[in-house]
Enzyme design. Structure first.
Site, PDB file in Angstrom:
ATOM      1  N   HIS A  79       0.838  -1.205   0.000  1.00 31.77           N
ATOM      2  CA  HIS A  79       0.000   0.000   0.000  1.00 31.77           C
ATOM      3  C   HIS A  79       0.873   1.255   0.000  1.00 31.77           C
ATOM      4  O   HIS A  79       1.935   1.276   0.630  1.00 31.77           O
ATOM      5  CB  HIS A  79      -1.010   0.002   1.152  1.00 31.77           C
ATOM      6  CG  HIS A  79      -0.455   0.073   2.542  1.00 31.77           C
ATOM      7  ND1 HIS A  79      -0.227   1.260   3.201  1.00 31.77           N
ATOM      8  CD2 HIS A  79      -0.093  -0.886   3.417  1.00 31.77           C
ATOM      9  CE1 HIS A  79       0.233   1.015   4.409  1.00 31.77           C
ATOM     10  NE2 HIS A  79       0.344  -0.281   4.568  1.00 31.77           N
ATOM     11  N   ASP A  81      -0.225   4.440   0.884  1.00 33.94           N
ATOM     12  CA  ASP A  81      -0.604   5.490   1.840  1.00 33.94           C
ATOM     13  C   ASP A  81       0.135   5.296   3.156  1.00 33.94           C
ATOM     14  O   ASP A  81       0.647   4.222   3.449  1.00 33.94           O
ATOM     15  CB  ASP A  81      -2.116   5.445   2.102  1.00 33.94           C
ATOM     16  CG  ASP A  81      -2.566   4.120   2.712  1.00 33.94           C
ATOM     17  OD1 ASP A  81      -2.240   3.059   2.138  1.00 33.94           O
ATOM     18  OD2 ASP A  81      -3.213   4.138   3.778  1.00 33.94           O
ATOM     19  N   ASP A 142       6.242   1.922   6.357  1.00 36.66           N
ATOM     20  CA  ASP A 142       4.927   1.280   6.311  1.00 36.66           C
ATOM     21  C   ASP A 142       4.066   2.080   5.357  1.00 36.66           C
ATOM     22  O   ASP A 142       3.539   3.113   5.732  1.00 36.66           O
ATOM     23  CB  ASP A 142       4.316   1.243   7.714  1.00 36.66           C
ATOM     24  CG  ASP A 142       2.877   0.770   7.732  1.00 36.66           C
ATOM     25  OD1 ASP A 142       2.430   0.230   6.718  1.00 36.66           O
ATOM     26  OD2 ASP A 142       2.205   0.959   8.767  1.00 36.66           O
ATOM     27  N   GLU A 176      -4.919   1.842   2.794  1.00 40.20           N
ATOM     28  CA  GLU A 176      -4.923   0.692   3.706  1.00 40.20           C
ATOM     29  C   GLU A 176      -5.068   1.156   5.144  1.00 40.20           C
ATOM     30  O   GLU A 176      -5.762   0.533   5.947  1.00 40.20           O
ATOM     31  CB  GLU A 176      -3.625  -0.105   3.541  1.00 40.20           C
ATOM     32  CG  GLU A 176      -3.606  -1.439   4.281  1.00 40.20           C
ATOM     33  CD  GLU A 176      -3.009  -1.381   5.681  1.00 40.20           C
ATOM     34  OE1 GLU A 176      -3.037  -2.406   6.363  1.00 40.20           O
ATOM     35  OE2 GLU A 176      -2.528  -0.317   6.112  1.00 40.20           O
ATOM     36  N   GLU A 177      -4.409   2.272   5.462  1.00 40.88           N
ATOM     37  CA  GLU A 177      -4.365   2.725   6.863  1.00 40.88           C
ATOM     38  C   GLU A 177      -5.715   3.190   7.379  1.00 40.88           C
ATOM     39  O   GLU A 177      -5.903   3.318   8.579  1.00 40.88           O
ATOM     40  CB  GLU A 177      -3.339   3.857   7.021  1.00 40.88           C
ATOM     41  CG  GLU A 177      -1.916   3.467   6.665  1.00 40.88           C
ATOM     42  CD  GLU A 177      -1.279   2.506   7.665  1.00 40.88           C
ATOM     43  OE1 GLU A 177      -1.949   2.154   8.657  1.00 40.88           O
ATOM     44  OE2 GLU A 177      -0.132   2.110   7.447  1.00 40.88           O
ATOM     45  N   ASP A 199       4.139  -6.151   3.928  1.00 37.64           N
ATOM     46  CA  ASP A 199       3.735  -5.085   4.848  1.00 37.64           C
ATOM     47  C   ASP A 199       3.959  -5.511   6.293  1.00 37.64           C
ATOM     48  O   ASP A 199       3.235  -5.091   7.190  1.00 37.64           O
ATOM     49  CB  ASP A 199       2.254  -4.737   4.605  1.00 37.64           C
ATOM     50  CG  ASP A 199       1.832  -3.443   5.269  1.00 37.64           C
ATOM     51  OD1 ASP A 199       2.720  -2.643   5.643  1.00 37.64           O
ATOM     52  OD2 ASP A 199       0.624  -3.233   5.433  1.00 37.64           O
ATOM     53  N   HIS A 382       3.768   3.924  12.315  1.00 39.55           N
ATOM     54  CA  HIS A 382       2.949   5.119  12.613  1.00 39.55           C
ATOM     55  C   HIS A 382       3.614   6.032  13.646  1.00 39.55           C
ATOM     56  O   HIS A 382       2.932   6.788  14.330  1.00 39.55           O
ATOM     57  CB  HIS A 382       1.547   4.733  13.136  1.00 39.55           C
ATOM     58  CG  HIS A 382       0.838   3.729  12.273  1.00 39.55           C
ATOM     59  ND1 HIS A 382      -0.392   3.220  12.567  1.00 39.55           N
ATOM     60  CD2 HIS A 382       1.187   3.141  11.102  1.00 39.55           C
ATOM     61  CE1 HIS A 382      -0.767   2.360  11.633  1.00 39.55           C
ATOM     62  NE2 HIS A 382       0.192   2.297  10.737  1.00 39.55           N
TER      63      HIS A 382
HETATM   64 ZN    ZN Z   1       1.034  -1.093   6.444  1.00 37.32          ZN
END
Ligand code: ZN
Length: 413
Positions: A79, A81, A142, A176-177, A199, A382
């Site tokens: 992903h 994003d 990520d 995805e997030e 991921d 994150h």
């Molecule tokens: Zn991820």
């Protein structure tokens, strides 16, 4: 040859932070900027069918190099994003070459310090080239580490046409997030028999088991009136909601007290007033059947809380969120077995742990595309302290290449 590291350093400078308040797909224009760059790079590598669809999903085909028939089409997914929880604008990636184990103080915020003593995963990577952000943003490994690894693996296979593989499909997905990464994924168009998301965390991670997840919502309906003249009339929904939350399990079955394969119920949001108050509770378990048991408990406690406040009523609802992908992958053991083989062939012993959450792979698996998750080298997701090892990324590239080889061997001569 372009390494995964070089690609990561470029991709993270594009702000692709997702926005769950946005109704569009992708939720933010930055994601399209990266998608367009990736489309350009895939075309330059000579891939077929490079197509960015109206929802911002990019797919492409690496044609087979094998002369065997019956080689299954496999896919790799990452992903683009990044998490809405942390700024992804103006990311300044820093490569700490041959990390020596000392504290890594990130220059834009001296309070952002990575310490090997606090982080066994980091301690294990002394000697590697460690990539971090500069202290005020996330890094975006990520999942741009996964994106970079897939791109580098594709490039490797293009440059080495002697490596036999079947048709390989690539997909880069948005959002995805914010839980929308599978929303517009066209499994039919993708046309693979299985796929792997890149991921995951540290070297060796192989994930094919996720939570099964439901959202439980209870609304307590009371009766509001002027508090000065409320005697015998007011029914305060906030009190019923508070009783309900107080009656939930606390020494067990909570996120704070569970690990491994244990499930939980988690009140994570409440809003309202005297007239009505809504409490939202996440229900999580690895056994889908156990969701029903937990739901029955919540319904019972909600009714009891309402009953303690005459005139108050509790309305409950349950929404299905996602299911444990193991239920699908147990029917496709070869998908996991090939991944184990590929890791062992590059000298990695697979680390198989349940995901205490969901991935796009959970949903894709139930949409007909069995999709376990492989390590991409991501750590401290994150966070301002997010990091990735360049050597882990290179290992992930090797695993992708070996997976293509391993599946090729299942074809007919
Ligand atoms: Zn991820």
């Amino acid at each position: 040859m372009t390494s995964a590291l070089e690609r990561l350093l470029r991709y993270v400078t594009i702000d692709t932070r997702a926005d769950d308040a946005s109704p569009t797909s992708p939720s933010t224009p930055g994601q399209l900027v990266l998608m367009e760059l990736l489309a350009l790079e895939l075309r330059a590598l000579g891939l077929d069918d490079v197509a960015l669809d109206a929802h911002g999903y990019l797919m492409a085909t690496l044609p087979a190099s094998s002369s065997r028939t019956g080689v299954p089409v496999i896919g790799f997914i990452a992903h683009v994003d990044t998490s809405p929880e942390m700024s992804g604008a103006g990311v300044r990636p820093i490569v700490h070459r041959q990390y020596d184990g000392a504290d890594l103080v990130l220059p834009d915020d001296p309070s952002a310090v990575l310490r090997a003593g606090d982080d066994p995963a980091l301690a294990a990577r002394v000697g590697d080239d460690i990539v971090t952000a500069s202290g005020s943003t996330l890094l975006g490994a990520d999942d741009k580490a996964g994106v970079a690894e897939i791109m580098a693996a594709v490039e490797y296979l293009v440059v080495h046409p002697g490596i036999p593989h079947g048709v390989v499909r690539i997909a880069f997905t948005p959002d995805e997030e914010i839980g929308r990464g599978a929303d517009h994924f066209d499994v039919q168009r993708f046309g693979a028999m299985c796929a792997y998301t890149l991921d995951g965390g540290g070297r060796g991670e192989l994930e094919y088991e996720s939570f099964s997840a439901d959202l439980f919502t209870v609304t307590f309906r009371g009766f509001n009136t002027h508090p000065g003249y409320a005697k015998g009339r007011m029914v305060n929904a906030i009190r019923a909601a508070a009783d309900f939350v107080a009656s939930l399990p606390r020494s067990e079955m909570t996120p704070e007290t569970t690990a491994g394969h244990e499930g939980f119920v988690h009140p994570y949001g409440a809003s309202g007033g005297v007239d009505q108050t809504t409490v939202k509770v996440l229900i999580r378990d690895f056994m889908t059947g156990e969701l029903g048991t937990k739901r029955a408990l919540l319904e019972h406690l909600a009714r009891e809380a309402a009953a303690a406040h005459p005139g108050c009523h509790a309305e409950t609802a349950v929404t299905e969120q996602y299911r444990n992908m193991r239920e699908v992958l147990d029917r496709h053991p070869d998908v996991i077995e090939r991944a184990r083989e590929a890791m062992r062939r590059v000298g990695i012993e697979p680390v198989e742990r349940p995901i205490r959450g969901g991935t796009d792979g959970s949903r894709l698996s139930f949409m007909g595309l069995p999709t376990p998750n492989l390590f991409a080298g991501e750590h401290n997701f994150h966070s301002r302290l997010e990091w990735v090892s360049a050597q882990d990324m290179d290992k992930a590239v090797e695993v992708i290449v070996e997976l293509c080889r391993a599946w090729e061997l299942t074809g007919d001569n």
